[in-house]
Design a protein around this motif. Structure first.
Motif, short mmCIF file in Angstrom:
data_model
loop_
_atom_site.label_atom_id
_atom_site.label_comp_id
_atom_site.label_asym_id
_atom_site.label_seq_id
_atom_site.Cartn_x
_atom_site.Cartn_y
_atom_site.Cartn_z
N GLU A 61 -16.09 -27.02 -18.76
CA GLU A 61 -16.63 -26.49 -20.00
C GLU A 61 -15.53 -25.73 -20.72
N LYS A 62 -15.43 -25.92 -22.02
CA LYS A 62 -14.49 -25.15 -22.83
C LYS A 62 -15.27 -24.12 -23.64
N ARG A 63 -14.82 -22.86 -23.54
CA ARG A 63 -15.46 -21.78 -24.30
C ARG A 63 -14.39 -20.97 -25.02
N LYS A 64 -14.79 -20.29 -26.07
CA LYS A 64 -13.89 -19.37 -26.76
C LYS A 64 -14.51 -17.98 -26.70
N ALA A 65 -13.65 -16.98 -26.62
CA ALA A 65 -14.15 -15.61 -26.57
C ALA A 65 -14.58 -15.11 -27.95
N ILE A 66 -13.80 -15.43 -28.97
CA ILE A 66 -14.07 -14.91 -30.30
C ILE A 66 -15.49 -15.26 -30.73
N GLY A 67 -16.17 -14.31 -31.34
CA GLY A 67 -17.56 -14.53 -31.72
C GLY A 67 -18.52 -13.76 -30.84
N ASN A 68 -18.00 -13.26 -29.73
CA ASN A 68 -18.78 -12.38 -28.87
C ASN A 68 -18.30 -10.94 -29.09
N GLY A 69 -19.08 -10.00 -28.70
CA GLY A 69 -18.65 -8.61 -28.73
C GLY A 69 -18.58 -7.97 -30.10
N ALA A 70 -19.27 -8.53 -31.09
CA ALA A 70 -19.22 -7.96 -32.44
C ALA A 70 -19.71 -6.52 -32.46
N LYS A 71 -20.77 -6.23 -31.72
CA LYS A 71 -21.31 -4.87 -31.69
C LYS A 71 -20.30 -3.89 -31.11
N LEU A 72 -19.65 -4.29 -30.02
CA LEU A 72 -18.66 -3.44 -29.38
C LEU A 72 -17.49 -3.18 -30.32
N ALA A 73 -17.05 -4.20 -31.03
CA ALA A 73 -15.95 -4.04 -31.98
C ALA A 73 -16.31 -3.06 -33.08
N LYS A 74 -17.53 -3.17 -33.57
CA LYS A 74 -17.98 -2.29 -34.65
C LYS A 74 -18.09 -0.85 -34.18
N GLU A 75 -18.59 -0.66 -32.97
CA GLU A 75 -18.80 0.68 -32.44
C GLU A 75 -17.49 1.38 -32.09
N THR A 76 -16.51 0.62 -31.61
CA THR A 76 -15.29 1.23 -31.09
C THR A 76 -14.10 1.11 -32.04
N GLY A 77 -14.15 0.12 -32.93
CA GLY A 77 -13.02 -0.12 -33.81
C GLY A 77 -11.95 -0.99 -33.20
N MET A 78 -12.14 -1.45 -31.97
CA MET A 78 -11.18 -2.36 -31.35
C MET A 78 -11.24 -3.72 -32.04
N THR A 79 -10.25 -4.55 -31.81
CA THR A 79 -10.23 -5.87 -32.44
C THR A 79 -11.38 -6.73 -31.93
N ARG A 80 -11.75 -7.70 -32.73
CA ARG A 80 -12.84 -8.61 -32.34
C ARG A 80 -12.47 -9.41 -31.10
N THR A 81 -11.19 -9.80 -30.99
CA THR A 81 -10.80 -10.60 -29.82
C THR A 81 -10.85 -9.77 -28.55
N ALA A 82 -10.39 -8.53 -28.61
CA ALA A 82 -10.46 -7.66 -27.42
C ALA A 82 -11.92 -7.43 -27.02
N ALA A 83 -12.77 -7.12 -27.99
CA ALA A 83 -14.18 -6.89 -27.72
C ALA A 83 -14.84 -8.15 -27.15
N SER A 84 -14.43 -9.30 -27.66
CA SER A 84 -15.00 -10.56 -27.19
C SER A 84 -14.64 -10.81 -25.73
N VAL A 85 -13.39 -10.54 -25.36
CA VAL A 85 -12.98 -10.69 -23.97
C VAL A 85 -13.78 -9.77 -23.06
N LEU A 86 -13.92 -8.52 -23.47
CA LEU A 86 -14.66 -7.57 -22.65
C LEU A 86 -16.13 -7.95 -22.52
N GLU A 87 -16.71 -8.46 -23.60
CA GLU A 87 -18.11 -8.88 -23.55
C GLU A 87 -18.30 -10.06 -22.61
N LEU A 88 -17.44 -11.06 -22.69
CA LEU A 88 -17.57 -12.21 -21.79
C LEU A 88 -17.32 -11.80 -20.35
N ASP A 89 -16.41 -10.84 -20.17
CA ASP A 89 -16.15 -10.39 -18.81
C ASP A 89 -17.38 -9.71 -18.21
N LYS A 90 -18.13 -8.97 -19.02
CA LYS A 90 -19.38 -8.37 -18.55
C LYS A 90 -20.35 -9.43 -18.05
#
Length: 247
Positions: free
Chosen positions: A118-147
């Motif tokens: 399966e091929k997946r992309k991280a970007i598009g996940n973690g939008a809430k985390l990015a908004k709350e913390t100010g971190m980049t969308r890609t970083a938040a997406s990685v952290l969200e998928l890792d959870k």
């Protein structure tokens, strides 16, 4: 028909070796073959790591890029082994693990032939985390998928965003164990440092990794290296490579 059958040429006669270069016609395959022959004139063709150096040179159009790849991993005796991340990645491909890229461009560059991952992309996940913390969308997406456990035993690919590489390194430090990491984020702001960080945690926690040094890199390179993992996996299925050997 599975993707593996398609890759073997059963569907359209396309040569496996050049399928990931986009070659689907006789003329295109001739061009791809000629190009790789030229590359082999400048880059050694003796080891598994050499194959990846060749792929990097072809992808970047730069002969000197062969000297910029770094392979992090050890053999069964605990000795540094450039082929270790390649074998680990190929085994993961044949185990049909998930390939997780940082952005859409990296995902699009990974071939659909020669594997059932399966091929997946991280970007598009973690939008809430990015908004709350100010971190980049890609970083938040990685952290969200890792959870969600997505990166555990996965082929983790970072081709664009240094912040995604930093986030992935933090995940590894906190216990996540990808099967292999391919990290070539590009840029002038912390790209070099992000790959250094990946190499550090990869070495410390015995996570196989393929990275590069310098400011260059990018999604095309990351996809090309991932595609070569898929080719090695195909060769292993065909009995041409022993993935359990240290030679």
């Amino acid at each position: 028909m599975t993707e593996q059958n398609a890759a073997s040429g059963d569907s359209d006669g396309v040569d496996d070796e050049y399928a990931d270069l986009g070659a689907t016609t006789e003329e295109a395959m001739d061009i791809a073959e000629t190009s790789m022959d030229i590359v082999r004139g400048f880059v050694p063709d003796e080891t598994l790591a050499d194959r990846f150096r060749q792929k990097a040179v072809h992808s970047m159009g730069d002969i000197e890029f062969q000297h910029l790849l770094r392979f992090t991993g050890t053999d069964s005796d605990g000795n540094a082994d450039a082929a270790a991340p390649i074998r680990a990645g190929a085994r993961a491909v044949n185990g049909e693990t998930t390939i997780v890229t940082d952005i859409t461009m990296s995902k699009a560059g990974v071939t659909g032939r020669g594997h059932n991952c399966e091929k997946r992309k991280a970007i598009g996940n973690g939008a809430k985390l990015a908004k709350e913390t100010g971190m980049t969308r890609t970083a938040a997406s990685v952290l969200e998928l890792d959870k969600q456990g997505v990166y555990e035993d996965a082929i983790a690919v970072v081709g664009n965003a240094p912040t995604a590489a930093f986030a992935l390194a933090d995940c590894i430090e906190n216990g996540t164990r990808p099967a292999v990491v391919v990290a070539t984020p590009v840029g002038f702001v912390k790209a070099v440092e992000s790959r250094e960080r990946i190499r550090e945690v990869a070495a410390e926690y015995d996570v196989p990794a393929i990275t590069n040094v310098g400011r260059r890199g990018g999604s095309g390179l990351a996809a090309a290296l991932t595609n070569e993992l898929i080719h090695v996996a195909s060769d292993a299925r065909d009995g041409e490579i022993d993935l359990e050997s240290n030679s």
